[in-house]
Design a protein around this motif. Structure first.
Motif, short mmCIF file in Angstrom:
data_model
loop_
_atom_site.label_atom_id
_atom_site.label_comp_id
_atom_site.label_asym_id
_atom_site.label_seq_id
_atom_site.Cartn_x
_atom_site.Cartn_y
_atom_site.Cartn_z
N MET A 1 97.71 47.39 -4.62
CA MET A 1 98.17 46.06 -4.23
C MET A 1 99.57 45.84 -4.81
SD MET A 1 96.98 43.13 -2.71
CE MET A 1 95.21 43.15 -2.96
N GLN A 2 100.56 45.74 -3.97
CA GLN A 2 101.94 45.57 -4.42
C GLN A 2 102.37 44.11 -4.33
OE1 GLN A 2 104.20 48.26 -1.96
NE2 GLN A 2 103.83 50.00 -3.31
N ILE A 3 103.00 43.63 -5.39
CA ILE A 3 103.59 42.29 -5.41
C ILE A 3 105.10 42.47 -5.50
CG2 ILE A 3 103.72 40.08 -6.61
CD1 ILE A 3 100.93 40.72 -7.76
N THR A 4 105.82 42.09 -4.46
CA THR A 4 107.26 42.29 -4.41
C THR A 4 107.97 41.05 -3.89
OG1 THR A 4 107.12 43.22 -2.18
CG2 THR A 4 107.00 44.78 -4.01
N ASN A 5 109.28 41.09 -3.97
CA ASN A 5 110.13 40.05 -3.37
C ASN A 5 109.74 38.64 -3.83
OD1 ASN A 5 112.30 39.30 -1.71
ND2 ASN A 5 110.93 38.81 0.00
N VAL A 6 109.59 38.46 -5.14
CA VAL A 6 109.29 37.14 -5.69
C VAL A 6 110.53 36.26 -5.58
CG1 VAL A 6 108.56 35.85 -7.72
CG2 VAL A 6 107.60 38.12 -7.27
N THR A 7 110.41 35.12 -4.91
CA THR A 7 111.56 34.25 -4.67
C THR A 7 111.21 32.79 -4.95
OG1 THR A 7 110.95 33.99 -2.33
CG2 THR A 7 112.49 35.77 -2.89
N THR A 8 112.23 31.99 -5.20
CA THR A 8 112.06 30.55 -5.35
C THR A 8 112.97 29.84 -4.35
OG1 THR A 8 113.80 30.36 -7.03
CG2 THR A 8 111.56 30.78 -7.80
N LEU A 9 112.56 28.65 -3.96
CA LEU A 9 113.34 27.85 -3.03
C LEU A 9 113.19 26.39 -3.40
CD1 LEU A 9 115.06 27.65 -0.43
CD2 LEU A 9 112.90 27.50 0.86
N GLU B 1 112.68 17.91 -0.83
CA GLU B 1 111.30 17.44 -0.74
C GLU B 1 110.32 18.26 -1.56
OE1 GLU B 1 110.26 17.31 3.36
OE2 GLU B 1 111.62 15.65 3.81
N TRP B 2 110.57 19.58 -1.71
CA TRP B 2 109.59 20.42 -2.40
C TRP B 2 110.24 21.62 -3.05
CZ3 TRP B 2 110.29 24.87 0.27
CH2 TRP B 2 110.52 24.80 1.64
N SER B 3 109.45 22.25 -3.95
CA SER B 3 109.85 23.49 -4.62
C SER B 3 108.83 24.57 -4.26
CB SER B 3 109.86 23.30 -6.14
OG SER B 3 110.70 22.24 -6.52
N GLU B 4 109.32 25.78 -3.99
CA GLU B 4 108.42 26.84 -3.55
C GLU B 4 108.63 28.12 -4.33
OE1 GLU B 4 107.32 27.81 0.79
OE2 GLU B 4 108.74 29.40 0.24
N LEU B 5 107.50 28.73 -4.71
CA LEU B 5 107.48 30.07 -5.28
C LEU B 5 106.71 30.95 -4.31
CD1 LEU B 5 107.98 32.00 -7.73
CD2 LEU B 5 105.76 31.24 -8.61
N ALA B 6 107.30 32.07 -3.90
CA ALA B 6 106.67 32.93 -2.89
C ALA B 6 106.86 34.39 -3.25
CB ALA B 6 107.25 32.64 -1.51
N ALA B 7 106.02 35.24 -2.67
CA ALA B 7 106.13 36.68 -2.88
C ALA B 7 105.47 37.40 -1.72
CB ALA B 7 105.47 37.09 -4.20
N HIS B 8 105.78 38.68 -1.60
CA HIS B 8 105.12 39.53 -0.62
C HIS B 8 103.96 40.27 -1.28
CE1 HIS B 8 108.84 39.78 2.23
NE2 HIS B 8 108.16 38.66 2.37
N ILE B 9 102.80 40.26 -0.62
CA ILE B 9 101.60 40.93 -1.10
C ILE B 9 101.23 42.02 -0.09
CG2 ILE B 9 99.21 40.63 -1.83
CD1 ILE B 9 101.23 38.99 -3.45
N LYS B 10 101.11 43.25 -0.57
CA LYS B 10 100.79 44.35 0.34
C LYS B 10 99.62 45.18 -0.20
CE LYS B 10 102.64 48.43 2.68
NZ LYS B 10 101.49 49.25 2.21
#
Length: 417
Positions: free
Chosen positions: A1-9, A13-22
């Protein structure tokens, strides 16, 4: 299970934390996100929320987690202990090593100063009995409410989310607290009932294994605002059984920035109802229903009905404005209760006997099978005709459970609540 490309935005209106899960079985990654409103500080890039989100499903799929970034050392130790607990509980989970991969090339021995911990204390708040009890109990220390969309409230159910959020906002304003909301698609990634990848799983993986770590994942994503996260208990110590949120498990998901506190296992849900019944704000904003309808409480499902029984016993049902329909209480003899939930009705029976409510004692004895009822026999027969061969519990094999003192093992039921 790979966790990559962790990004914030960050937007207005909102704050986001996201990543790619493979997962290993997939050719394309999936996007997992945590989107917040009400944070006190900008969101920080971190892998901890995604590792927690993927932990149990990786244990089920027997995959190693590879994270693009250093994992908090305190949480890393806790993950190992939490895995030990869950693999002893459930024979379908296996311990998988967590591989710490540093995007900066520092490695896992990097000398990093302990991070500052935020002062805020947040209580996970669904509006239900457990969360209201923990909020009232810890009222002096709680500063924020944390309301999550994507767990029991579907991301597509806009009407229920809007109504639930409005009630939570009113509660926060009435109590002088701040409201943090989080929308996340974690269930579509990691819950076998919702995901579109991996091998099938016949059971309530979310309830039994995942939801406690999922709550912790949300807390870690907001850890620049939240320093302590209170997770309201589902069961009492006496009702202890394998469950995704447990006094034997939740604290293991803590880290150097965030402390997870499992709270409220000293009282069962019936007694919690009695405790919150005199609080006007609580009784007017109570939401217990886990049916994904457009209503706060459908007043027809088993969970709504048992809550209404408790409210009726303590004389608070007429003040519980989120339970407007009492029609189902006239048909209690027909109520179909799964075996793993009967302990709630044992507690209700004890309370009815304590209050001297003979009518409710009679009804609860019928529900528990201690008194015969023609009406119930007919209803049971009709259900059998409509659902031949119906199975109540999706997992028939009981897991091995470690005792609270870790000195013995015993067999316990793994049903969902």
């Amino acid at each position: 299970m790979q966790i990559t490309n962790v990004t914030t935005l960050e937007t207005e209106e909102w704050s986001e934390l996201a990543a790619h899960i493979k997962p290993v079985s997939e050719t394309e990654p999936m996007a997992l996100y945590f989107r917040f409103t009400g944070l006190d500080t900008p969101i920080r890039s971190a892998v901890e929320p995604f590792v927690l989100a993927c932990l149990q499903i990786s244990m089920l799929e027997q995959e190693t987690i590879e994270s693009a970034g250093d994992l908090d050392a305190v949480l890393a130790d806790g993950l190992a202990r939490g895995q030990e607990v869950q693999t002893e509980w459930f024979d379908y989970l296996t311990t998988t090593p967590i591989v710490r991969v540093s995007a900066e090339g520092k490695g896992e021995e990097a000398d990093v100063a302990a991070p500052a911990r935020a002062d805020a204390v947040a209580c996970c708040f669904s509006g239900g009995v457990d969360s209201w009890y923990s909020l009232i109990k810890n009222r002096k220390s709680v500063t924020h409410l944390l309301l999550i969309r994507g767990f029991d409230i579907d991301l597509k159910n806009h009407r229920l989310w809007d109504e639930t959020r409005n009630h939570a906002r009113q509660v926060a304003e009435a109590l002088g607290l701040r409201l943090i909301t989080c929308e996340t698609n974690i269930r579509s990634i990691a819950d076998p009932r919702h995901r579109r990848w991996g091998r099938p799983f016949d059971g309530d993986f979310w309830g039994q294994c995942l939801h406690g770590a999922a709550l912790a994942a949300v807390g870690h994503a907001a850890s620049d605002t939240i320093g302590t996260l209170i997770v309201p208990a589902t069961h009492t110590i006496e009702q202890f059984k394998p469950w995704g949120s447990s006094p034997a498990l939740d604290s293991h998901w803590s880290g150097s920035r965030l402390t997870i506190v499992h709270d409220g296992c000293e009282l069962d849900r019936v007694r919690k109802v009695f405790e919150i019944a005199d609080h006007a704000v609580a009784i007017q904003n109570l939401r217990v229903c886990h049916n994904n309808t457009t209503e706060l409480n459908c007043c027809r499902c088993e969970k709504c009905i048992r809550t209404m029984i408790a409210l009726k016993l303590c004389g608070a049902l007429h003040r519980a404005t989120t339970f407007p329909d009492h029609h189902a209480l006239a048909k209690l003899h027909r109520l179909d209760v799964p075996p793993h939930l009967l302990h709630h009705y044992e507690a209700l029976l004890s309370a009815a006997e304590e209050f001297g409510n003979r009518e409710m004692v009679h009804v609860l004895e019928v529900i528990l099978g201690r008194r015969f009822s023609v009406e119930r026999a007919v209803a049971t027969g009709i259900r059998a005709l409509r659902h031949p061969g119906r199975r109540r519990d999706p997992i028939q094999k009981a897991p091995v459970v470690r005792s609270a003192e870790n000195t013995s093992t015993k067999r316990q039921d793994a049903g969902a609540d």
